[in-house]
Scaffold this motif. Structure first.
Motif, PDB file in Angstrom:
ATOM      1  N   ASP A  27      16.430 -28.234 -20.794  1.00  0.00           N
ATOM      2  CA  ASP A  27      17.910 -28.052 -20.321  1.00  0.00           C
ATOM      3  C   ASP A  27      18.984 -27.470 -21.387  1.00  0.00           C
ATOM      4  O   ASP A  27      19.717 -28.410 -21.609  1.00  0.00           O
ATOM      5  CB  ASP A  27      18.409 -29.081 -19.569  1.00  0.00           C
ATOM      6  N   ALA A  28      18.587 -26.006 -22.042  1.00  0.00           N
ATOM      7  CA  ALA A  28      19.337 -25.771 -22.942  1.00  0.00           C
ATOM      8  C   ALA A  28      20.530 -24.893 -22.678  1.00  0.00           C
ATOM      9  O   ALA A  28      21.390 -24.499 -23.326  1.00  0.00           O
ATOM     10  CB  ALA A  28      18.705 -25.008 -24.101  1.00  0.00           C
ATOM     11  N   PHE A  29      20.558 -24.343 -21.236  1.00  0.00           N
ATOM     12  CA  PHE A  29      21.631 -23.127 -20.776  1.00  0.00           C
ATOM     13  C   PHE A  29      22.303 -23.745 -19.900  1.00  0.00           C
ATOM     14  O   PHE A  29      22.957 -22.721 -19.211  1.00  0.00           O
ATOM     15  CB  PHE A  29      20.469 -22.064 -20.313  1.00  0.00           C
ATOM     16  N   ASN A  30      22.755 -24.755 -19.630  1.00  0.00           N
ATOM     17  CA  ASN A  30      23.977 -25.353 -18.733  1.00  0.00           C
ATOM     18  C   ASN A  30      25.210 -24.632 -19.170  1.00  0.00           C
ATOM     19  O   ASN A  30      25.993 -24.359 -18.180  1.00  0.00           O
ATOM     20  CB  ASN A  30      23.821 -27.092 -18.876  1.00  0.00           C
ATOM     21  N   TYR A  31      25.441 -24.408 -20.586  1.00  0.00           N
ATOM     22  CA  TYR A  31      26.903 -24.074 -20.953  1.00  0.00           C
ATOM     23  C   TYR A  31      26.789 -22.541 -20.449  1.00  0.00           C
ATOM     24  O   TYR A  31      28.126 -22.004 -19.873  1.00  0.00           O
ATOM     25  CB  TYR A  31      27.208 -24.006 -22.204  1.00  0.00           C
ATOM     26  N   PHE A  32      25.970 -21.776 -20.499  1.00  0.00           N
ATOM     27  CA  PHE A  32      25.785 -20.443 -20.198  1.00  0.00           C
ATOM     28  C   PHE A  32      25.616 -20.188 -18.541  1.00  0.00           C
ATOM     29  O   PHE A  32      26.473 -19.431 -18.214  1.00  0.00           O
ATOM     30  CB  PHE A  32      24.163 -19.899 -20.764  1.00  0.00           C
ATOM     31  N   SER A  33      25.234 -21.306 -18.065  1.00  0.00           N
ATOM     32  CA  SER A  33      25.123 -21.381 -16.541  1.00  0.00           C
ATOM     33  C   SER A  33      26.582 -21.457 -16.132  1.00  0.00           C
ATOM     34  O   SER A  33      26.995 -20.630 -15.287  1.00  0.00           O
ATOM     35  CB  SER A  33      24.450 -22.415 -16.037  1.00  0.00           C
ATOM     36  N   ARG A  34      27.442 -22.346 -16.611  1.00  0.00           N
ATOM     37  CA  ARG A  34      28.765 -22.532 -16.172  1.00  0.00           C
ATOM     38  C   ARG A  34      29.627 -21.424 -16.443  1.00  0.00           C
ATOM     39  O   ARG A  34      30.350 -21.046 -15.666  1.00  0.00           O
ATOM     40  CB  ARG A  34      29.268 -23.824 -16.735  1.00  0.00           C
ATOM     41  N   ALA A  35      29.309 -20.850 -17.800  1.00  0.00           N
ATOM     42  CA  ALA A  35      30.349 -19.742 -18.320  1.00  0.00           C
ATOM     43  C   ALA A  35      29.947 -18.400 -17.308  1.00  0.00           C
ATOM     44  O   ALA A  35      30.961 -17.694 -17.188  1.00  0.00           O
ATOM     45  CB  ALA A  35      29.998 -19.384 -19.493  1.00  0.00           C
ATOM     46  N   TYR A  36      28.594 -18.078 -16.727  1.00  0.00           N
ATOM     47  CA  TYR A  36      28.456 -16.986 -16.353  1.00  0.00           C
ATOM     48  C   TYR A  36      27.660 -16.880 -14.994  1.00  0.00           C
ATOM     49  O   TYR A  36      27.227 -15.791 -14.375  1.00  0.00           O
ATOM     50  CB  TYR A  36      27.557 -15.824 -17.385  1.00  0.00           C
ATOM     51  N   SER A  37      28.158 -17.992 -14.185  1.00  0.00           N
ATOM     52  CA  SER A  37      27.453 -18.272 -12.848  1.00  0.00           C
ATOM     53  C   SER A  37      26.181 -17.826 -12.677  1.00  0.00           C
ATOM     54  O   SER A  37      25.860 -17.012 -11.698  1.00  0.00           O
ATOM     55  CB  SER A  37      28.552 -17.356 -11.811  1.00  0.00           C
ATOM     56  N   VAL A  38      25.263 -18.560 -13.512  1.00  0.00           N
ATOM     57  CA  VAL A  38      23.810 -18.392 -13.579  1.00  0.00           C
ATOM     58  C   VAL A  38      23.067 -19.704 -13.098  1.00  0.00           C
ATOM     59  O   VAL A  38      23.370 -20.511 -13.985  1.00  0.00           O
ATOM     60  CB  VAL A  38      23.103 -17.733 -14.600  1.00  0.00           C
ATOM     61  N   THR A  39      22.488 -19.949 -12.052  1.00  0.00           N
ATOM     62  CA  THR A  39      21.915 -21.136 -11.970  1.00  0.00           C
ATOM     63  C   THR A  39      20.807 -21.164 -12.718  1.00  0.00           C
ATOM     64  O   THR A  39      19.608 -20.618 -13.057  1.00  0.00           O
ATOM     65  CB  THR A  39      21.387 -21.362 -10.532  1.00  0.00           C
ATOM     66  N   VAL A  40      20.819 -22.368 -13.510  1.00  0.00           N
ATOM     67  CA  VAL A  40      19.643 -22.683 -14.461  1.00  0.00           C
ATOM     68  C   VAL A  40      18.881 -23.927 -14.163  1.00  0.00           C
ATOM     69  O   VAL A  40      19.489 -24.905 -13.451  1.00  0.00           O
ATOM     70  CB  VAL A  40      20.225 -23.090 -15.776  1.00  0.00           C
ATOM     71  N   LYS A  41      17.654 -23.842 -14.454  1.00  0.00           N
ATOM     72  CA  LYS A  41      16.685 -25.162 -13.950  1.00  0.00           C
ATOM     73  C   LYS A  41      15.487 -25.322 -14.908  1.00  0.00           C
ATOM     74  O   LYS A  41      15.189 -24.038 -15.437  1.00  0.00           O
ATOM     75  CB  LYS A  41      16.246 -24.840 -12.497  1.00  0.00           C
ATOM     76  N   ALA A  42      15.225 -26.510 -15.258  1.00  0.00           N
ATOM     77  CA  ALA A  42      14.245 -26.531 -16.407  1.00  0.00           C
ATOM     78  C   ALA A  42      13.613 -27.890 -15.999  1.00  0.00           C
ATOM     79  O   ALA A  42      14.190 -29.143 -15.690  1.00  0.00           O
ATOM     80  CB  ALA A  42      14.810 -26.588 -17.511  1.00  0.00           C
ATOM     81  N   PRO A  43      12.332 -28.181 -16.303  1.00  0.00           N
ATOM     82  CA  PRO A  43      11.542 -29.432 -15.934  1.00  0.00           C
ATOM     83  C   PRO A  43      11.774 -30.436 -16.895  1.00  0.00           C
ATOM     84  O   PRO A  43      11.564 -31.611 -16.398  1.00  0.00           O
ATOM     85  CB  PRO A  43       9.908 -28.819 -16.196  1.00  0.00           C
ATOM     86  N   GLN A  44      12.041 -30.128 -18.110  1.00  0.00           N
ATOM     87  CA  GLN A  44      12.681 -31.094 -19.184  1.00  0.00           C
ATOM     88  C   GLN A  44      14.183 -31.239 -19.324  1.00  0.00           C
ATOM     89  O   GLN A  44      14.721 -30.329 -18.892  1.00  0.00           O
ATOM     90  CB  GLN A  44      11.706 -30.710 -20.367  1.00  0.00           C
ATOM     91  N   GLY A  45      14.620 -32.324 -19.859  1.00  0.00           N
ATOM     92  CA  GLY A  45      15.987 -32.559 -20.048  1.00  0.00           C
ATOM     93  C   GLY A  45      16.432 -31.803 -21.278  1.00  0.00           C
ATOM     94  O   GLY A  45      15.909 -30.763 -21.740  1.00  0.00           O
ATOM     95  N   VAL A  46      17.768 -32.430 -21.642  1.00  0.00           N
ATOM     96  CA  VAL A  46      18.438 -31.676 -22.789  1.00  0.00           C
ATOM     97  C   VAL A  46      17.787 -31.782 -24.213  1.00  0.00           C
ATOM     98  O   VAL A  46      17.918 -30.859 -24.765  1.00  0.00           O
ATOM     99  CB  VAL A  46      19.823 -32.702 -22.818  1.00  0.00           C
ATOM    100  N   SER A  47      16.881 -32.862 -24.227  1.00  0.00           N
ATOM    101  CA  SER A  47      16.264 -33.143 -25.656  1.00  0.00           C
ATOM    102  C   SER A  47      14.893 -32.516 -25.266  1.00  0.00           C
ATOM    103  O   SER A  47      14.302 -32.872 -24.340  1.00  0.00           O
ATOM    104  CB  SER A  47      16.281 -34.262 -26.256  1.00  0.00           C
ATOM    105  N   THR A  48      14.158 -31.841 -26.391  1.00  0.00           N
ATOM    106  CA  THR A  48      12.751 -31.403 -25.930  1.00  0.00           C
ATOM    107  C   THR A  48      12.006 -32.790 -26.596  1.00  0.00           C
ATOM    108  O   THR A  48      10.585 -32.805 -26.285  1.00  0.00           O
ATOM    109  CB  THR A  48      12.326 -30.578 -27.287  1.00  0.00           C
ATOM    110  N   GLU A  49      12.550 -33.851 -26.741  1.00  0.00           N
ATOM    111  CA  GLU A  49      12.099 -35.076 -27.034  1.00  0.00           C
ATOM    112  C   GLU A  49      11.765 -35.939 -25.739  1.00  0.00           C
ATOM    113  O   GLU A  49      11.156 -36.722 -25.502  1.00  0.00           O
ATOM    114  CB  GLU A  49      12.644 -35.908 -27.961  1.00  0.00           C
ATOM    115  N   SER A  50      12.559 -35.622 -24.652  1.00  0.00           N
ATOM    116  CA  SER A  50      12.394 -36.350 -23.361  1.00  0.00           C
ATOM    117  C   SER A  50      11.189 -36.302 -22.512  1.00  0.00           C
ATOM    118  O   SER A  50      10.511 -35.356 -22.886  1.00  0.00           O
ATOM    119  CB  SER A  50      13.890 -35.952 -22.538  1.00  0.00           C
TER     120      SER A  50
END
Length: 311
Positions: free
Chosen positions: A197-220
């Motif tokens: 989940d690295a692109f949520n700011y991008f999602s909000r700024a440009y109205s692109v729905t983003v989904k990822a199987p892993q959380g904010v950190s690649t350690e999660s």
């Protein structure tokens, strides 16, 4: 012969002059203040503002994952001897937070609280550190870095502020570029699937729905449930492409492709093994000299790639 001797003397004088200049340059480099930055983003930001008026030392090499990076003994030496330390903040440099809070300036320290993303990470709400995909927040980070650099070199303040204003203008132009290009993707195809989940700011700024199987950190942790939910999302929305990232293993996306295929949906992994030039940049810029080695080039690369495969 005399003429040749004169020419030789002139040549020697020229060479001596050049050597003298080189020594002078070397000495001036030695006299410059040292700015230690944690990431390639901040290396580029500092270069845009300060140019060659400071020596810049990078802690986390371009292409490495800052979420997982552990400081080495030589990194601690760099931090301790720096004239200025710039870091992201928002817990992005997870394993170095304590040292950085004592020694450095977080470029995110004055962000409005309502602009900072919050996300669920393994059942707990955490701060989303990937602010650079919101250009308005990135501009605030540039202003913070400029203030810190001006405090370090007050005699360069006017030049730094001029460079800052020029760079912010370029960032405004970048924002327009992104908006114009995202418009090329039909609204019902604006779904971006990435490893974490690295692109949520991008999602909000440009109205692109983003989904990822892993959380904010690649350690999660990546659970089977998260993978299955992402597969179901891909199938439901008939998504034809998912995107690997430059700082994560592209093989992670294979489970999504296989799961979607089992349900009758063909999916292309963009940036799979051997196609690094088609991976999205998320947590790092490209190494120096490669496409995507500046913030603006990185963002254009990402947008061009997303538009190419989703439109």
């Amino acid at each position: 012969m005399k003429s040749d001797a004169k020419a030789d003397m002139k040549s020697d004088a020229k060479d001596n002059s050049k050597n003298s200049d080189m020594k002078s340059d070397k000495k001036s480099d030695k006299d410059k203040k040292t700015v230690v930055v944690t990431t390639s983003f901040l290396q580029d930001m500092t270069e845009q503002i300060a140019g060659d008026t400071v020596n810049i030392e990078l802690i986390i090499p371009a292409g490495e994952d800052p979420h997982l990076y552990t400081a080495k003994p030589e990194d601690n030496k760099k931090l301790q001897s720096a004239d200025l330390v710039l870091y992201h903040g928002l817990h992005f440099e997870g394993k170095m937070v304590e040292a950085l809070e004592k020694l450095g300036t977080a470029v995110s320290k004055n962000f409005p609280k309502d602009k900072i993303g919050q996300m669920d990470e393994d059942g707990e709400m955490v701060v989303d550190p990937h602010f650079w995909f919101d250009i308005d927040l990135y501009k605030l980070a540039v202003e913070e870095a400029c203030d810190a650099l001006s405090g370090l070199n007050p005699e360069q303040k006017e030049m730094y502020e001029k460079n800052r204003d020029s760079y912010i203008k370029e960032l405004t132009e970048l924002d327009s570029y992104i908006k114009e290009n995202i418009e090329k993707i039909p609204a019902d195809r604006r779904y971006l699937i990435t490893p974490h989940d690295a692109f949520n700011y991008f999602s909000r700024a440009y109205s692109v729905t983003v989904k990822a199987p892993q959380g904010v950190s690649t350690e999660s942790e990546v659970s089977n449930q998260d993978i299955q939910e992402t597969i179901d999302f891909i199938v439901e929305h008939k998504i034809k492409a998912v995107f690997a990232e430059s700082t994560t293993d592209p093989a992670r996306m294979e489970k999504l492709r296989e799961g979607a295929a089992a349900k009758g949906q063909d999916v292309k992994i963009v940036g799979k093994e051997g196609e690094q030039d088609e991976q999205l940049f998320s947590d790092s810029l490209a190494p120096k000299g490669q496409p995507g080695d500046t913030y603006i080039d990185m963002y254009k690369h990402n947008v061009d790639l997303i538009v190419k495969y989703l439109k």
